[in-house]
Design a protein around this motif. Structure first.
Motif, PDB file in Angstrom:
ATOM      1  N   UNK A 192      40.716  51.817  57.518  1.00 55.44           N
ATOM      2  CA  UNK A 192      40.236  51.123  56.317  1.00 55.44           C
ATOM      3  C   UNK A 192      41.073  49.874  56.104  1.00 55.44           C
ATOM      4  N   UNK A 193      40.477  48.901  55.440  1.00 55.48           N
ATOM      5  CA  UNK A 193      41.204  47.699  55.082  1.00 55.48           C
ATOM      6  C   UNK A 193      40.729  47.209  53.718  1.00 55.48           C
ATOM      7  N   UNK A 194      41.670  46.682  52.963  1.00 55.16           N
ATOM      8  CA  UNK A 194      41.382  46.098  51.653  1.00 55.16           C
ATOM      9  C   UNK A 194      41.920  44.670  51.660  1.00 55.16           C
ATOM     10  N   UNK A 195      41.204  43.783  51.027  1.00 55.04           N
ATOM     11  CA  UNK A 195      41.564  42.370  51.076  1.00 55.04           C
ATOM     12  C   UNK A 195      41.654  41.786  49.680  1.00 55.04           C
ATOM     13  N   UNK A 196      42.558  40.830  49.526  1.00 53.40           N
ATOM     14  CA  UNK A 196      42.706  40.141  48.245  1.00 53.40           C
ATOM     15  C   UNK A 196      42.612  38.640  48.461  1.00 53.40           C
ATOM     16  N   UNK A 197      42.278  37.925  47.404  1.00 57.22           N
ATOM     17  CA  UNK A 197      42.184  36.470  47.432  1.00 57.22           C
ATOM     18  C   UNK A 197      42.958  35.918  46.251  1.00 57.22           C
ATOM     19  N   UNK A 198      43.413  34.667  46.325  1.00 56.88           N
ATOM     20  CA  UNK A 198      44.231  34.118  45.238  1.00 56.88           C
ATOM     21  C   UNK A 198      43.432  33.846  43.974  1.00 56.88           C
ATOM     22  N   UNK A 199      44.092  34.024  42.838  1.00 58.99           N
ATOM     23  CA  UNK A 199      43.550  33.632  41.541  1.00 58.99           C
ATOM     24  C   UNK A 199      44.216  32.333  41.115  1.00 58.99           C
ATOM     25  N   UNK A 200      43.540  31.574  40.274  1.00 57.79           N
ATOM     26  CA  UNK A 200      44.155  30.377  39.717  1.00 57.79           C
ATOM     27  C   UNK A 200      43.677  30.197  38.296  1.00 57.79           C
ATOM     28  N   UNK A 201      44.148  29.133  37.650  1.00 65.10           N
ATOM     29  CA  UNK A 201      43.901  28.942  36.227  1.00 65.10           C
ATOM     30  C   UNK A 201      42.435  29.109  35.884  1.00 65.10           C
ATOM     31  N   UNK A 202      42.158  29.951  34.902  1.00 60.01           N
ATOM     32  CA  UNK A 202      40.817  30.210  34.382  1.00 60.01           C
ATOM     33  C   UNK A 202      39.947  31.029  35.333  1.00 60.01           C
ATOM     34  N   UNK A 203      40.510  31.569  36.400  1.00 63.00           N
ATOM     35  CA  UNK A 203      39.770  32.432  37.308  1.00 63.00           C
ATOM     36  C   UNK A 203      40.517  33.760  37.423  1.00 63.00           C
ATOM     37  N   UNK A 204      40.161  34.709  36.574  1.00 56.83           N
ATOM     38  CA  UNK A 204      40.869  35.974  36.528  1.00 56.83           C
ATOM     39  C   UNK A 204      40.302  37.045  37.425  1.00 56.83           C
ATOM     40  N   UNK A 205      39.249  36.711  38.198  1.00 57.43           N
ATOM     41  CA  UNK A 205      38.615  37.709  39.057  1.00 57.43           C
ATOM     42  C   UNK A 205      38.067  37.026  40.296  1.00 57.43           C
ATOM     43  N   UNK A 206      38.337  37.613  41.458  1.00 58.67           N
ATOM     44  CA  UNK A 206      37.784  37.159  42.733  1.00 58.67           C
ATOM     45  C   UNK A 206      37.261  38.385  43.470  1.00 58.67           C
ATOM     46  N   UNK A 207      36.107  38.247  44.119  1.00 57.42           N
ATOM     47  CA  UNK A 207      35.515  39.348  44.879  1.00 57.42           C
ATOM     48  C   UNK A 207      35.475  38.968  46.351  1.00 57.42           C
TER      49      UNK A 207
END
Length: 508
Positions: free
Chosen positions: A411-426
């Motif tokens: 299994x693998x899980x991935x994350x992406x960076x957040x920045x100002x005014x973007x509190x959620x990334x899919x």
């Protein structure tokens, strides 16, 4: 000595203490078929023997004085693999929840700029199931967004791993002779040469933009489609608020065959449309639960890799970006997928014409750095409607198992960076017949994020049910309310006034 593109450099300029700009990956390995678990020392030796397949692992940034130009990638003469590795033993707490909490804390920390921009944490004592002798381990990987995009990140991991369950013999590392660091004089001369080429780049971009606009307008007139919505016109949502340094990764895996069945039932849609529709339904249910629904549809930014048609460099960001209406005001979740497909087709002439890295070539590096910093520090996104509500990236992964010294990647899980005014990334990643939807969120902005996996499963069931009874496609004839005044409108008004004054002077 390889210069970063403007798009790559923008991720450096956007980075702050509360917004690290790296892409993360959490990889779970099952070593039960091995005679003994993979030792950390063996992993270090294996990685050392594979460094030659990923040159960026031994390259660091070379900044330009006064930011007169974009930084360069240069060989790091002081490279030491030990500075990029860490070891953690979870002991008796080696469950998935503990691993994800550890990963969230690690991914909150920015990468250090005085060395190549990557880091791997080897997690020992991890248990895939209830058996204490499960012989499992995990890797927590951080790669800076200035060096890779989500698509090239998957390619890099694929190069480091193996396609056979038989452990490959660890070879002696290949000799490496770093190129000498360029002198300040050479860097300044190269920067001057790049500045002289800028007018040619601006002319080329202007021609491409004109061609794209003309082609898009002609196609839209022929199809009698409305013009695309303006920038800074997405609705305000709970996701678009000031973020903090806290991070959380919430993931859920689904059987890819269920999404393919929905695609087959709906007909003229793509699998990516189904993934976007599933995300849109999940977001709608989350907003409904918090009584925070928006009157207008959410807008997503969907990165699209142009790597296959533009093999200009081995790494970095080779993406085009498309703003996509998620049709969240459509009550039928299956019909919404058709609307999303229609919206994607509408935007196609624009996204194909100019890649995202070319759109930033008009701005000198100093202006790009300043604008990125001002966007965050002046909280422009708080004062105006956002450009988009969240990014959604769908990355196709390998459908065959991958291995690391005989241990299978399960299994693998991935994350992406957040920045100002973007509190959620899919980020959605497929692997071996499974699709994992990863929500990277700031828990101080997106409350009750742990409910998202349950909402995702409910959304998929709802779409499956609605797809079976969906009537034939009909053209959307509804009228949508005009958007409120936006930052784009104000900028156009200022430019229009300046042009009128200029024309008046010419007439006089």
């Amino acid at each position: 000595m390889r210069q970063l593109s403007e798009l790559d450099a923008s991720f450096l300029y956007l980075e702050s203490e509360t917004a690290p700009m790296h892409i993360g990956g959490i990889y779970l390995f099952d070593a039960r078929e091995c005679r003994k678990p993979l030792a950390f020392s063996t992993f270090v030796a294996y990685l050392r023997s594979r460094l030659h397949v990923v040159p960026l692992f031994r390259q660091r940034l070379k900044e330009i004085p006064l930011r007169l130009g974009r930084p360069y990638w240069i060989d790091d003469p002081d490279f030491s693999i030990e500075r990029h590795l860490a070891y953690v033993n979870l002991g008796n707490h080696g469950k998935v929840d503990s691993l994800m909490e550890l990963a969230s804390r690690i991914l909150e920390e920015p990468l250090k700029r005085d060395r190549p921009l990557w880091h791997i944490t080897f997690v020992d004592g991890f248990q895939l199931d209830e058996h204490a002798d499960s012989k499992s381990f995990a890797l927590i990987v951080k790669l800076h967004h200035a060096a890779i995009d989500a698509f090239s990140g998957e390619e890099i991991i694929g190069k480091l791993l193996e396609y056979s369950p038989k452990a490959r013999a660890i070879e002696t590392p290949r000799p490496w002779h770093p190129q000498p660091e360029p002198s300040e004089e050479r860097v300044i001369l190269q920067t001057g040469a790049n500045l002289l080429r800028k007018p040619l780049q601006m002319t080329s971009l202007a021609i491409s933009a004109a061609e794209a606009t003309a082609r898009g307008l002609i196609q839209k007139q022929m199809r009698k489609l409305p013009l695309p919505f303006p920038l800074f016109s997405a609705p305000h949502s709970p996701f678009n608020r000031q973020i903090t340094a806290n991070r959380k990764i919430v993931s859920a895996s689904l059987d890819l065959s269920r999404l393919k069945a929905i695609k087959a039932t709906l007909g003229d849609v793509t699998l990516n449309d189904v993934v976007l529709g599933l995300c849109a339904e999940t977001l709608s249910r989350y907003l409904d639960r918090g009584n925070a629904t928006t009157e207008r549809s959410l807008v997503a930014m969907t990165p699209i890799s142009v790597r296959s048609s533009s093999l200009r460099k081995a790494t970095g960001n080779q993406m085009s970006a498309m703003l996509l209406d998620l049709a969240t005001t459509e009550p039928n979740p299956a019909e919404r997928i058709r609307r999303i497909h229609w919206n994607a087709v509408e935007s196609e002439p624009y996204r194909e014409a100019i890649a995202a890295d070319r759109l930033t070539e008009l701005l000198p590096s100093t202006m790009l750095a300043l604008s990125a910093r001002l966007y965050s520090e002046l909280q422009i996104a708080q004062r105006y409607q956002p450009v988009f509500n969240l990014p959604i990236t769908n990355v196709p992964g390998p459908q065959v198992p991958l291995y690391l010294q005989g241990s299978r990647l399960v299994a693998q899980f991935n994350s992406a960076p957040l920045f100002d005014s973007m509190g959620l990334v899919i980020v959605a990643v497929s692997y071996q017949g499974s699709l994992t939807i990863n929500f990277t969120l700031c828990p101080d902005v997106v409350a009750d994020g742990d409910s998202l996996p349950e909402l995702l499963e409910d959304s998929l069931k709802s779409i499956e049910s609605a797809a079976e009874t969906l009537p034939p496609y009909e053209e959307d004839t509804r009228e949508y309310p005009d958007s409120h005044p936006t930052l784009t409108d104000e900028a156009l008004n200022v430019m229009e006034g300046a042009l009128r004054k200029t024309f008046r002077r010419f007439r006089n």
